[in-house]
Enzyme design. Sequence first.
Site, short mmCIF file in Angstrom:
data_model
loop_
_atom_site.label_atom_id
_atom_site.label_comp_id
_atom_site.label_asym_id
_atom_site.label_seq_id
_atom_site.Cartn_x
_atom_site.Cartn_y
_atom_site.Cartn_z
N GLN A 248 -47.22 -3.29 11.25
CA GLN A 248 -46.34 -3.44 12.41
C GLN A 248 -47.03 -4.15 13.57
O GLN A 248 -46.40 -4.90 14.31
CB GLN A 248 -45.77 -2.09 12.85
CG GLN A 248 -44.85 -1.49 11.81
CD GLN A 248 -43.81 -2.47 11.29
OE1 GLN A 248 -42.84 -2.78 11.97
NE2 GLN A 248 -44.00 -2.99 10.06
N HIS B 239 -46.52 -7.99 13.99
CA HIS B 239 -45.27 -8.59 14.49
C HIS B 239 -45.47 -9.29 15.83
O HIS B 239 -44.86 -10.31 16.10
CB HIS B 239 -44.19 -7.51 14.68
CG HIS B 239 -43.45 -7.18 13.44
ND1 HIS B 239 -42.58 -8.04 12.85
CD2 HIS B 239 -43.42 -6.05 12.68
CE1 HIS B 239 -42.03 -7.47 11.77
NE2 HIS B 239 -42.55 -6.26 11.64
N GLU C 221 -39.95 3.93 16.72
CA GLU C 221 -38.98 3.20 15.89
C GLU C 221 -39.13 3.62 14.42
O GLU C 221 -38.18 3.99 13.77
CB GLU C 221 -39.26 1.69 16.04
CG GLU C 221 -38.31 0.85 15.22
CD GLU C 221 -38.76 -0.60 15.08
OE1 GLU C 221 -39.91 -0.92 15.47
OE2 GLU C 221 -37.97 -1.40 14.57
N HIS C 222 -40.40 3.56 13.92
CA HIS C 222 -40.68 3.99 12.55
C HIS C 222 -41.65 5.15 12.59
O HIS C 222 -42.65 5.09 13.31
CB HIS C 222 -41.36 2.88 11.74
CG HIS C 222 -40.61 1.59 11.74
ND1 HIS C 222 -40.99 0.52 12.50
CD2 HIS C 222 -39.52 1.22 11.05
CE1 HIS C 222 -40.15 -0.48 12.29
NE2 HIS C 222 -39.25 -0.09 11.42
N ASP D 298 -38.36 -2.29 5.72
CA ASP D 298 -38.15 -3.58 6.39
C ASP D 298 -37.36 -4.53 5.50
O ASP D 298 -36.55 -5.32 5.99
CB ASP D 298 -39.50 -4.24 6.70
CG ASP D 298 -40.11 -3.73 7.98
OD1 ASP D 298 -39.42 -2.98 8.70
OD2 ASP D 298 -41.28 -4.07 8.27
N HIS E 135 0.71 11.86 38.23
CA HIS E 135 0.57 12.27 36.83
C HIS E 135 1.57 13.39 36.51
O HIS E 135 2.26 13.36 35.50
CB HIS E 135 -0.84 12.79 36.56
CG HIS E 135 -1.91 11.73 36.53
ND1 HIS E 135 -2.20 10.96 37.62
CD2 HIS E 135 -2.75 11.33 35.53
CE1 HIS E 135 -3.19 10.12 37.30
NE2 HIS E 135 -3.54 10.33 36.04
N1 LIG Z 1 -36.90 -3.22 16.68
C1 LIG Z 1 -36.51 -3.87 15.62
O1 LIG Z 1 -35.58 -3.45 14.94
C2 LIG Z 1 -37.19 -5.15 15.22
C3 LIG Z 1 -36.89 -5.77 13.99
C4 LIG Z 1 -37.50 -7.00 13.69
C5 LIG Z 1 -38.36 -7.59 14.60
N2 LIG Z 1 -38.61 -6.96 15.78
C6 LIG Z 1 -39.41 -7.58 16.81
O2 LIG Z 1 -38.81 -8.83 17.11
C7 LIG Z 1 -39.77 -9.62 17.75
C8 LIG Z 1 -39.74 -11.04 17.24
O3 LIG Z 1 -40.40 -11.78 18.21
P1 LIG Z 1 -40.68 -13.30 18.07
O4 LIG Z 1 -41.37 -13.71 19.33
O5 LIG Z 1 -41.32 -13.56 16.79
O6 LIG Z 1 -39.23 -13.99 17.99
P2 LIG Z 1 -37.97 -13.91 18.97
O7 LIG Z 1 -36.93 -14.76 18.33
O8 LIG Z 1 -37.60 -12.53 19.31
O9 LIG Z 1 -38.45 -14.60 20.32
C9 LIG Z 1 -38.71 -15.96 20.38
C10 LIG Z 1 -38.07 -16.50 21.65
O10 LIG Z 1 -38.63 -15.85 22.80
C11 LIG Z 1 -38.53 -16.71 23.90
N3 LIG Z 1 -39.79 -16.72 24.67
C12 LIG Z 1 -41.04 -16.74 24.20
N4 LIG Z 1 -41.92 -16.77 25.22
C13 LIG Z 1 -41.19 -16.78 26.36
C14 LIG Z 1 -41.53 -16.83 27.75
N5 LIG Z 1 -42.79 -16.86 28.16
N6 LIG Z 1 -40.53 -16.81 28.65
C15 LIG Z 1 -39.23 -16.75 28.24
N7 LIG Z 1 -38.86 -16.72 26.94
C16 LIG Z 1 -39.83 -16.74 26.02
C17 LIG Z 1 -38.27 -18.10 23.36
O11 LIG Z 1 -36.98 -18.48 23.74
C18 LIG Z 1 -38.35 -17.96 21.86
O12 LIG Z 1 -37.36 -18.73 21.22
C19 LIG Z 1 -41.12 -8.95 17.56
O13 LIG Z 1 -41.45 -8.30 18.75
C20 LIG Z 1 -40.83 -7.94 16.48
O14 LIG Z 1 -41.69 -6.84 16.56
C21 LIG Z 1 -38.03 -5.78 16.09
N1 LIG Z 2 -40.55 -4.03 11.11
C1 LIG Z 2 -39.46 -4.77 11.71
C2 LIG Z 2 -38.67 -3.81 12.57
O1 LIG Z 2 -39.42 -3.36 13.60
C3 LIG Z 2 -38.54 -5.41 10.70
C4 LIG Z 2 -39.16 -6.46 9.84
C5 LIG Z 2 -38.56 -7.53 9.27
N2 LIG Z 2 -39.48 -8.19 8.58
C6 LIG Z 2 -40.60 -7.54 8.65
N3 LIG Z 2 -40.42 -6.50 9.44
ZN LIG Z 3 -41.96 -5.16 9.98
#
Ligand SMILES: NC(=O)c1ccc[n+]([C@@H]2O[C@H](COP(=O)([O-])OP(=O)(O)OC[C@H]3O[C@@H](n4cnc5c(N)ncnc54)[C@H](O)[C@@H]3O)[C@@H](O)[C@H]2O)c1
Ligand SMILES: N[C@H](CO)Cc1c[nH]c[nH+]1
Ligand SMILES: [Zn+2]
Length: 439
Positions: free
Chosen positions: A257, A260, A325-326, A359, A418
């Site tokens: 995790q 990510h 979350e997990h 996931d 009413h």
């Molecule tokens: N909670 C859940 O269920 C779950 C599931 C899957 C993934 N996630 C999380 O999703 C996230 C994915 O993040 P990611 O960054 O790879 O992709 P993302 O698509 O969430 O974010 C990318 C976008 O963030 C914006 N960004 C980046 N830097 C910025 C800045 N300085 N100012 C303004 N906007 C900015 C940009 O527009 C970019 O396109 C991770 O944090 C991951 O842990 C959570």
């Molecule tokens: N762990 C993420 C949710 O927090 C989900 C995900 C997708 N792919 C890999 N991981």
């Molecule tokens: Zn994951």
Amino acid sequence: MVRIIKDNGAEEFLDAVKKRNSEDYNNVYDAVDRVLDAVRINKDAAVRKYTYEFDNVNLENLQVTENEIEQAFKTIDPELLETIKKAKENIEAFHIKQKRNGYKFKPEGKDILLGQLINPIEKAGIYVPGGKAAYPSTVLMNAIPAKIAGVNEIIMITPPQPDGSIKDSILVAASLSGVDKIFKVGGAQGIGALAYGTESIPKVYKITGPGNIYVAAAKRRVSGFVGIDMIAGPSEILIIADEFANSAYIAADMISQAEHDEMAASILVTNSCTVAKKVQAELEKQLSKLERREIIVKSLENQGAIIVTDSLSQCVELSNEIAPEHLELLTANSFELYKSIKNAGAIFMGEYSPEPVGDYFAGPNHTLPTSSTAKFSSALSVDDFIKKTSLIYYSKEALKESADDIIRFAENEGLNGHANAVRIRKQEWTQNISNGELQ
Ligand SMILES: NC(=O)c1ccc[n+]([C@@H]2O[C@H](COP(=O)([O-])OP(=O)(O)OC[C@H]3O[C@@H](n4cnc5c(N)ncnc54)[C@H](O)[C@@H]3O)[C@@H](O)[C@H]2O)c1
Ligand SMILES: N[C@H](CO)Cc1c[nH]c[nH+]1
Ligand SMILES: [Zn+2]
């Protein structure tokens, strides 16, 4: 590199987690508000501007074309395509059980009909992250429950890759799960586009899906103007482990995790000092081999921790307060222990149910509440894509029987309008309207 916390340190750590839950969001609201305002006013022009600024891509067409989808089916690795199809089946099998039919009933002996009608949300927007990694699994996790609910139009957004394309696996997953339109936009600008609508991107009624802190903060900001599912921000894992747990497995699951996002949080809570020390050493060992080392180290150093408590029940107490979350239960008694868990997005039991099983593959949704919001939010489900409407029918006889109660209640609230809506009918029955005046 990951700190070990003992004795009273756990309380301090908990305070810090609670503080961070709001501070992280407060730190980005200014930037997010600027983007949302610009998209509300300047629409596609603002979407293009911020896509260039944050994703380094200059896009003419924001929408993915049919041709791009066809190409994706040609380039995708056939084995990966099969895996996506298997995962889709598992996710469908799990979510189909959530479908509701609503209900109607007549209270016994009364000419009354009451009911709850279920209607799908007509237009849903799903966010698929694509910044530091691209997430075809998230396409399935959001589109499948939307489709099962009967959503008419599923609009998907996801950030473009540096060459302006979207990964073939994402397009294939979207096509297989019935997404109607796909747009190449992410971040707060994507959320703004779905919330307000632009010349190219339709406004939706509800936005679901996970993302980084900017995405999650933008969803928080537009919530109420459109529906949102939950706060699903940077990933979190909390592992409760006893002295029998395998330290190498624990370290691997924490890393899974942490990789990510620098803002992801991986926490071990254990009643065993020996396990704590072994996991600390294992993390160092496993890290040296990993590609996303830089992200993982930042995540573990800033948000990670190994907390040693006196007992497993203290581990559970702490976990319930953090509401991760997990949650992994790597204890000999996981089939007993899970019953005392009150707050967690998903629970993984035993050493052969590592978090990535959920996931990608098991079937339950991986879009889950973060930042302690599992205290009041749940995993994404078919319920997130439906609305419930109440149905009420009273016959004349039924209203006669309850009229006095309703009038009394309304008068107590000082709401004579009413009361009169019932009284006007009552007076009609008793032929007692004097000069058309209501009492
Ligand atoms: N909670 C859940 O269920 C779950 C599931 C899957 C993934 N996630 C999380 O999703 C996230 C994915 O993040 P990611 O960054 O790879 O992709 P993302 O698509 O969430 O974010 C990318 C976008 O963030 C914006 N960004 C980046 N830097 C910025 C800045 N300085 N100012 C303004 N906007 C900015 C940009 O527009 C970019 O396109 C991770 O944090 C991951 O842990 C959570
Ligand atoms: N762990 C993420 C949710 O927090 C989900 C995900 C997708 N792919 C890999 N991981
Ligand atoms: Zn994951």
